[in-house]
Design a protein around this motif. Structure first.
Motif, PDB file in Angstrom:
ATOM      1  N   THR A 153       0.823  -1.213   0.000  1.00 49.75           N
ATOM      2  CA  THR A 153       0.000   0.000   0.000  1.00 49.75           C
ATOM      3  C   THR A 153       0.854   1.259   0.000  1.00 49.75           C
ATOM      4  O   THR A 153       0.332   2.365   0.114  1.00 49.75           O
ATOM      5  N   ASP A 154       2.153   1.107  -0.130  1.00 48.18           N
ATOM      6  CA  ASP A 154       3.062   2.250  -0.046  1.00 48.18           C
ATOM      7  C   ASP A 154       2.996   3.078  -1.328  1.00 48.18           C
ATOM      8  O   ASP A 154       2.834   2.546  -2.433  1.00 48.18           O
ATOM      9  N   PHE A 155       3.127   4.381  -1.172  1.00 47.33           N
ATOM     10  CA  PHE A 155       3.147   5.287  -2.325  1.00 47.33           C
ATOM     11  C   PHE A 155       4.263   6.304  -2.124  1.00 47.33           C
ATOM     12  O   PHE A 155       4.372   6.919  -1.063  1.00 47.33           O
ATOM     13  N   HIS A 156       5.083   6.461  -3.160  1.00 48.90           N
ATOM     14  CA  HIS A 156       6.150   7.456  -3.107  1.00 48.90           C
ATOM     15  C   HIS A 156       6.619   7.726  -4.528  1.00 48.90           C
ATOM     16  O   HIS A 156       6.242   7.027  -5.481  1.00 48.90           O
ATOM     17  N   LYS A 159       8.158   5.094  -7.674  1.00 52.38           N
ATOM     18  CA  LYS A 159       7.833   3.728  -7.276  1.00 52.38           C
ATOM     19  C   LYS A 159       7.741   2.828  -8.511  1.00 52.38           C
ATOM     20  O   LYS A 159       7.256   3.246  -9.568  1.00 52.38           O
ATOM     21  N   SER A 292      -6.397  10.815  -4.096  1.00 48.19           N
ATOM     22  CA  SER A 292      -5.099  10.148  -4.051  1.00 48.19           C
ATOM     23  C   SER A 292      -4.011  11.108  -3.588  1.00 48.19           C
ATOM     24  O   SER A 292      -4.046  12.300  -3.881  1.00 48.19           O
ATOM     25  N   SER A 317       0.209   9.847  -9.130  1.00 48.89           N
ATOM     26  CA  SER A 317      -0.759   9.532  -8.088  1.00 48.89           C
ATOM     27  C   SER A 317      -0.939   8.023  -8.051  1.00 48.89           C
ATOM     28  O   SER A 317      -0.428   7.303  -8.909  1.00 48.89           O
ATOM     29  N   LEU A 318      -1.672   7.540  -7.056  1.00 49.84           N
ATOM     30  CA  LEU A 318      -1.904   6.102  -6.988  1.00 49.84           C
ATOM     31  C   LEU A 318      -3.289   5.753  -7.525  1.00 49.84           C
ATOM     32  O   LEU A 318      -4.175   6.601  -7.617  1.00 49.84           O
ATOM     33  N   VAL A 351      -1.691   0.075  -6.434  1.00 51.75           N
ATOM     34  CA  VAL A 351      -1.328  -0.536  -5.158  1.00 51.75           C
ATOM     35  C   VAL A 351      -2.574  -1.170  -4.544  1.00 51.75           C
ATOM     36  O   VAL A 351      -3.689  -1.006  -5.055  1.00 51.75           O
TER      37      VAL A 351
END
Length: 721
Positions: A153-156, A159, A292, A317-318, A351
């Protein structure tokens, strides 16, 4: 014998050319339903009474990825009041190929169709009981066992798995060449966190079968939209679903078809009695969408005079692993600033989270923070006034599209705002104003939002008693749309607003645009205006005579909207902020906010100003408070409630001023541009720019929390040591 209907003449029915009324459009009116709302007489979706009403309670997954191994329903079915338990082995089948008016709904609406868990908070069961308390107790007692799988679930930034969706990139000119030729170049990265709608009224629905139709009392942004999607999902004729949503306590993009609608319809079908499902605030956070998080890179190249040679905005964005959703932040600059070379792109990374959705000013809100902050940084490096820099790069045509603007009065907004705010006396140097422990600064930013229109239908009936009834499947989500449509109808018919009765939010009234995209009042108003004018002409031909059952005119604006000249229609605005910063505690206080907008024809100044002030308040909240945090171990939210998710409270909000300049469009038959979303755009950037002016430290990550202010101050001290 043939019965001849009685014909009466309405004493106030218009039979002559219409002139604008002094008591309708452009005059402040309180909300028509205001007294009902403040006295509690207005009933919302969870308050409509029904006999034999059953209550459903959703059970959400506690794991972020995996499969359901077992559901301990037997013990729960034996609990007091429990009527049924729906889950993937005991629920009706629904279609998985629905495509509605706004595209494919989130696959989360296909509830109880399989044992897969794609994210934390996925609905795994619905417990239905005689009372809400019994349903909740049983739902909390339901034991669900899972076979867990690894989740991410990580967002950066940067990625793995990032991709560019179709039609998400726009390019003009040679960006690298223009950056290389620029006298001053800015290359900076900005971030915004996950944010949630937090409407005052949580999502709720009541469903029953009545006279062979699925009757739905709901809180939504478009009753016809919801009815048609439900009909497709359950393989029903469109006429077999009837949705009403009389009053809505806020929506902001989150109130379309959701899993609680589908679960309630399933339960009502099984039990043959009305079923209500009302979500808790934590459930709202989990399954109704959100904005997001974004990470945005902005590169600007300018000559010595501040003319942009290069403009580049890359947004990431995710999205979920279920359905692609793009927070199109990079689209903001495509209409704002001219440059020889222009490159903008929106990218996403999937994700294991719930699908994001539209949230007030989707794209423009986070996008404006990055771009308007970057413009301020560029102005600092050039030694230019931030307003002068924006004026120097004001485009004559769409910077990317090349289309003419229907109207573009952004500079008039800056001129009026600067005059009222006292911008001319501003010392541009940072960290020079102080009042005791507070450092003071001022900032500015531009704003824009599209002004589209969508086909809608409406009918207007002249009643024998001299009143007029308007029917349209509009939605009043708190904006005052019901009142605005009353004024539009009164103006078109040349009668007093008190003679107009507007009925909305009923899917039986026909197709109409939803309350979204700042297009609601514009789209509905056009349909109401067209029907009213048609009725006025018919009344003129009949000498004002009205049959006993009334005289009705219908309108469908589809062909009219398709024939509109191709222009770039946008609202524009200028946001001004004054901030006070205590660098010892990290506290930031906004002392003044002023927004001046060019937003077309203003129907009701009272509710228009309310919408703008509400949007600016949200922008303040975005700048200083709002931030949803996920626990990477569980995949779920930390503090998914109004105690853990901070937004601006009364004490955080100063006296906000919102006003507008004249913004006519002679080619537009409606003239309305919409105000629901532009108020938030640019506000966070103006506040962030004011914080820089106060402290001399730039904050590129929202929100500007006290700990970030203290940390930044410490780094500043180290640099100056």
């Amino acid at each position: 014998m043939t019965t001849v209907p009685t014909v009466r003449t309405a004493p106030t029915a218009p039979t002559a050319p219409v002139t604008p009324r002094p008591d309708a459009v452009g005059v402040s009116h309180t909300r028509i339903e205001g007294i009902e709302k403040v006295t509690g007489a207005a009933r919302y979706a969870s308050e409509v009474p029904f006999t034999e009403l059953a209550h459903g309670w959703l059970v959400l997954s506690t794991v972020a990825r995996g499969r359901i191994r077992s559901i301990g329903e037997d013990a729960v079915r034996a609990m007091p009041g429990v009527l049924t338990v729906l889950h993937h082995r005991a629920a009706p089948r629904v279609r998985d190929d629905v495509v509605g008016a706004l595209g494919r709904p989130d696959p989360i609406v296909e509830v109880f169709q399989h044992d897969r868990i794609p994210h934390a908070g996925w609905p795994v069961a619905l417990v239905v009981a005689e009372t809400s308390e019994q349903a909740r107790e049983a739902a909390e007692a339901l034991v669900v066992e899972y076979d867990e799988e690894p989740h991410d679930t990580d967002f950066h930034a940067d990625k793995d798995g990032v991709y560019t969706p179709q039609d998400a990139e726009s390019t003009k000119g040679d960006l690298d060449a223009e950056l290389a030729a620029s006298a001053v170049v800015l290359d900076a990265r900005y971030t915004t966190p996950e944010q949630h709608h937090c409407a005052m009224e949580p999502h709720a629905v009541t469903v029953r079968w009545h006279d062979g139709r699925l009757e739905v009392h709901d809180s939504n942004q478009g009753s016809k939209w919801l009815a048609d999607d439900l009909a497709q999902l359950f393989s029903l004729d469109q006429s077999a679903v009837h949705v009403r949503s009389e009053h809505v306590g806020g929506a902001f993009g989150s109130k379309g078809l959701r899993s609680h609608h589908v679960a309630a319809a399933m339960a009502a079908t099984e039990l043959h009695r009305p079923v209500r499902v009302a979500l808790t605030r934590r459930q709202v956070f989990a399954i109704t969408g959100y904005r997001s998080p974004t990470t945005q890179r902005v590169r600007l190249g300018a000559d010595e005079e501040g003319r942009l040679r290069a403009f580049a905005h890359e947004n990431q964005s995710l999205t979920s692993n279920l359905r692609e959703f793009v927070e199109s932040s990079a689209a903001y600059g495509r209409v704002m600033y001219d440059a020889v070379a222009h490159h903008t792109v929106n990218r996403v990374v999937p994700v294991d989270v719930a699908t994001p959705t539209w949230m007030r000013a989707p794209g423009e809100a986070p996008g404006s923070f990055a771009v308007e902050s970057a413009l301020d940084e560029l102005a600092e490096r050039l030694g230019m006034d931030p307003i002068a820099l924006r004026a120097r790069n004001e485009p004559a045509f769409g910077p990317v599209s090349g289309l003419p603007f229907s109207s573009r009065n952004l500079l008039a907004c800056f001129d009026e705002g600067a005059r009222r705010f006292g911008w001319a006396g501003r010392d541009p140097r940072p960290r020079v104003r102080r009042e005791g422990r507070w450092l003071l600064g001022t900032g500015v930013a531009a704003s824009t939002y599209q002004a589209g229109a969508a086909p809608s239908t409406a009918s207007v009936t002249a009643e024998p008693d001299g009143t007029f009834t308007v029917r349209i499947t509009a939605a009043d989500v708190g904006t005052g749309a019901r009142t605005a449509l009353t004024l539009i109808a009164a103006d078109a018919l040349n009668v007093a607003p008190g003679q107009i009765h507007v009925r909305i939010a009923d899917s039986d009234f026909g197709a109409a645009w939803v309350a979204g995209g700042s297009m609601g009042t514009r789209s509905w108003g056009w349909a109401v205006m067209s029907a009213a004018r048609e009725l006025r002409e018919r009344l003129t031909l009949t000498g004002g005579e009205i049959p006993e059952d009334g005289l009705t005119a219908h309108a469908d604006t589809g062909a009219l909207i398709a024939a509109l000249a191709q222009k770039e229609r946008h609202s524009f605005g200028a946001q001004f902020a004054e901030a006070a910063v205590d660098v010892t505690t990290g506290e930031v206080r906004v002392r003044r906010l002023l927004g001046v907008f060019a937003a077309g024809r203003i129907i009701n100044p009272l509710t228009a100003r309310s919408q703008l002030v509400g949007g600016m308040t949200w922008g303040l909240s975005m700048a200083l408070h709002e931030e949803a945090v996920r626990d990477q171990a569980s995949g779920g939210h930390v503090g998914a409630d109004f105690a853990g998710y901070h937004f601006a409270a009364n004490a955080d909000v100063p006296a906000i001023e919102a006003d507008w300049v004249d913004d006519p469009d002679p080619d537009d038959p409606v003239g309305i541009k919409g105000l629901g979303e532009i108020g938030i755009v640019g506000t966070a950037a103006a506040i962030a720019n004011a914080v820089w002016h106060a402290t001399g430290v730039r904050h590129r990550d929202l929100p500007i929390r006290p700990d970030r202010v203290i940390t930044a101050e410490g780094r500043r001290d180290e640099r100056h040591a």
